[in-house]
Design a protein around this motif. Structure first.
Motif, PDB file in Angstrom:
ATOM      1  N   ALA A  10       0.814  -1.222   0.000  1.00  0.00           N
ATOM      2  CA  ALA A  10       0.000   0.000   0.000  1.00  0.00           C
ATOM      3  C   ALA A  10       0.846   1.270   0.000  1.00  0.00           C
ATOM      4  O   ALA A  10       0.444   2.282  -0.572  1.00  0.00           O
ATOM      5  N   ARG A  11       2.014   1.234   0.617  1.00  0.00           N
ATOM      6  CA  ARG A  11       2.868   2.421   0.661  1.00  0.00           C
ATOM      7  C   ARG A  11       3.860   2.485  -0.489  1.00  0.00           C
ATOM      8  O   ARG A  11       4.689   3.399  -0.547  1.00  0.00           O
ATOM      9  N   GLY A  12       3.830   1.495  -1.387  1.00  0.00           N
ATOM     10  CA  GLY A  12       4.644   1.560  -2.587  1.00  0.00           C
ATOM     11  C   GLY A  12       5.867   0.684  -2.623  1.00  0.00           C
ATOM     12  O   GLY A  12       6.571   0.649  -3.634  1.00  0.00           O
ATOM     13  N   GLU A  13       6.149  -0.061  -1.542  1.00  0.00           N
ATOM     14  CA  GLU A  13       7.329  -0.933  -1.569  1.00  0.00           C
ATOM     15  C   GLU A  13       7.001  -2.233  -2.292  1.00  0.00           C
ATOM     16  O   GLU A  13       5.894  -2.749  -2.210  1.00  0.00           O
ATOM     17  N   ARG A  74      -4.968  -2.760  -4.268  1.00  0.00           N
ATOM     18  CA  ARG A  74      -5.269  -1.952  -3.084  1.00  0.00           C
ATOM     19  C   ARG A  74      -6.710  -2.164  -2.649  1.00  0.00           C
ATOM     20  O   ARG A  74      -7.012  -2.225  -1.456  1.00  0.00           O
ATOM     21  N   VAL A  75      -7.608  -2.269  -3.610  1.00  0.00           N
ATOM     22  CA  VAL A  75      -9.014  -2.491  -3.292  1.00  0.00           C
ATOM     23  C   VAL A  75      -9.220  -3.909  -2.760  1.00  0.00           C
ATOM     24  O   VAL A  75      -9.887  -4.124  -1.742  1.00  0.00           O
ATOM     25  N   ILE A  76      -8.634  -4.897  -3.452  1.00  0.00           N
ATOM     26  CA  ILE A  76      -8.768  -6.287  -3.017  1.00  0.00           C
ATOM     27  C   ILE A  76      -8.195  -6.468  -1.613  1.00  0.00           C
ATOM     28  O   ILE A  76      -8.775  -7.163  -0.764  1.00  0.00           O
ATOM     29  N   CYS A 352     -12.327   7.408  -1.494  1.00  0.00           N
ATOM     30  CA  CYS A 352     -10.926   7.689  -1.831  1.00  0.00           C
ATOM     31  C   CYS A 352      -9.992   6.993  -0.847  1.00  0.00           C
ATOM     32  O   CYS A 352      -8.806   7.343  -0.775  1.00  0.00           O
ATOM     33  N   ASN A 353     -10.517   6.005  -0.113  1.00  0.00           N
ATOM     34  CA  ASN A 353      -9.709   5.283   0.869  1.00  0.00           C
ATOM     35  C   ASN A 353     -10.204   3.842   0.958  1.00  0.00           C
ATOM     36  O   ASN A 353     -11.211   3.571   1.619  1.00  0.00           O
ATOM     37  N   PRO A 354      -9.526   2.887   0.314  1.00  0.00           N
ATOM     38  CA  PRO A 354      -9.986   1.497   0.349  1.00  0.00           C
ATOM     39  C   PRO A 354     -10.139   0.924   1.752  1.00  0.00           C
ATOM     40  O   PRO A 354     -10.997   0.064   1.979  1.00  0.00           O
ATOM     41  N   SER A 383       0.698   7.536  -7.992  1.00  0.00           N
ATOM     42  CA  SER A 383       0.734   7.691  -6.544  1.00  0.00           C
ATOM     43  C   SER A 383       0.102   6.452  -5.917  1.00  0.00           C
ATOM     44  O   SER A 383      -0.463   5.604  -6.606  1.00  0.00           O
ATOM     45  N   THR A 384       0.180   6.364  -4.594  1.00  0.00           N
ATOM     46  CA  THR A 384      -0.437   5.242  -3.885  1.00  0.00           C
ATOM     47  C   THR A 384      -1.894   5.545  -3.525  1.00  0.00           C
ATOM     48  O   THR A 384      -2.540   4.747  -2.856  1.00  0.00           O
ATOM     49  N   HIS A 385      -2.396   6.682  -3.969  1.00  0.00           N
ATOM     50  CA  HIS A 385      -3.763   7.108  -3.659  1.00  0.00           C
ATOM     51  C   HIS A 385      -4.725   6.443  -4.642  1.00  0.00           C
ATOM     52  O   HIS A 385      -4.593   6.602  -5.852  1.00  0.00           O
TER      53      HIS A 385
END
Length: 395
Positions: A10-13, A74-76, A352-354, A383-385
């Motif tokens: 979620a944070r991009g790593e 991100r949604v899953i 705007c926030n899974p 972005s991670t958004h």
């Protein structure tokens, strides 16, 4: 030992199947024993010279397929955290240079003006000379603003809210008052030279318009709506279109619809011929929606109502064939509790926030709703958004 990167967190790593994390890794990369990363087939050359220093983007190293997959994952992942399962559609991703709304920051010190986004994990700014996410009309103002900002007085840090509206670029500068004739003349000259739709300042007492040849508007659902300075707007036209299409599909056939957290009417004005009740806490936004709907002859009733302090009750909600819900990032816990106890046949939920969406979805499903489908939307490209729209129906 080497491990394959299988997903992006979620944070991009990048993350391996064994749970090892690596910054700036893409699916298909190899994480080596010494911590180095061997590039794989889903890594691309970042299109911006400022990546990864600039905090505006976190995922420019992902190719198109892996970035779209990140948006879907991100949604899953959010649903899985609440033990929910539903059909998740392929992500709809906005193209480069499509952001029509952005907040940049300007820093004036030592005779030099820096304009850009904050560095990742820092308050220091990256002085952008390129930006592959901003609409060209917005980026074209960056260099002229570097020259103009110092003329407004001895301020170190100001915010620049840029929005592309129907008439052109709407600019709100926060953190300056620009008192005096010289500052006023500099603002007027800048607005004229760059054909701004509007220029407003906020020195701490709220926005004050300094230049507006005609009223600034944004067209929503075919209706020109007055645009208050700094008002919320979906970040891209493509993202807005994807969310509106999903909401319309979710509530097809409903004769009476409640649009909660309606804002300026992104969804309310797109739901004709249904009769719509729109509730919103922001006074300027709901008044703008009320006036524009009346001029357009839309069947729309507005309510200036704080849905956190006074959510609609189950009795009020049960009068509607469908409810559209588009809350801020925190979600809408109390309103969702009331919905779970109501008899509304269909709910279209935009988020705007899974994570907060999944929490609210759990409450709705425990209250007797079925989660029919979820549409992920990536309008904050690279972005991670992540945003989404979903449909719930009564079982």
């Amino acid at each position: 030992m080497s491990d394959l990167i299988v997903r992006v967190a979620a944070r991009g790593e990048g993350v391996t199947a064994g749970g090892r994390h690596a910054a700036l890794a893409a699916p298909g990369d190899t994480l080596n024993r010494d911590g180095s990363v061997t590039p794989g087939p889903h890594r691309q050359a970042p299109p911006c010279r400022h990546f990864p220093t600039c905090g505006g983007c976190q995922l420019q190293h992902l190719d198109e397929a892996s970035y779209a997959r990140f948006v879907t994952d991100r949604v899953i992942g959010g649903l899985g955290g609440q033990r929910l399962d539903a059909p998740v559609r392929a992500a709809l991703v906005s193209p480069p240079r499509s952001r029509r709304r952005a907040t940049l920051h300007a820093d004036v010190r030592g005779g030099r003006t820096t304009i850009g986004f904050a560095m990742a994990g820092s308050h220091d700014l990256v002085d952008i000379v390129d930006c592959p996410i901003l609409a060209p009309e917005l980026f074209a103002l960056v260099a002229p603003l570097r020259a103009m900002i110092p003329t407004l007085g001895p301020r170190r840090r100001v915010d620049l809210d840029l929005t592309l509206c129907d008439q052109g670029v709407d600019l709100l500068i926060t953190g300056v008052r620009a008192d005096g004739l010289a500052a006023a003349e500099a603002l007027t000259a800048f607005a004229q030279a760059h054909r701004l739709a509007r220029l407003a300042l906020d020195g701490g007492d709220g926005p004050e318009t300094r230049w507006a040849p005609e009223p600034a508007t944004i067209t929503l659902g075919g209706v020109a709506v007055p645009l208050p300075p700094g008002a919320f707007l979906q970040a891209t036209c493509e993202g807005e279109a994807a969310l509106v299409a999903a909401v319309r599909a979710a509530v097809t056939g409903a004769g009476t619809i409640a649009d909660l957290f309606s804002g300026l009417g992104t969804f309310a004005l797109s739901l004709a011929p249904a009769k719509v009740y729109a509730a919103e806490a922001a006074r300027d936004a709901i008044l703008a929606l009320k006036a524009s709907a009346a001029r357009a002859g839309r069947m729309l009733v507005t309510d200036h109502r704080d849905l956190y302090r006074r959510p609609l009750t189950p009795t009020e909600l049960s009068r509607f064939d469908a409810v559209v819900l588009d809350p801020p990032r925190a979600g809408a816990h109390d309103q969702v509790v009331a919905l779970a106890a109501a008899a509304v046949p269909v709910i279209a939920y935009v988020s705007c926030n899974p994570a907060s969406f999944a929490r609210d979805a759990r409450l709705l499903c425990d209250g007797g709703y079925r989660l029919d489908w979820v549409q992920p939307v990536g309008q904050f490209r690279w972005s991670t958004h992540v945003e989404l729209a979903a449909r719930f129906s009564r079982r």
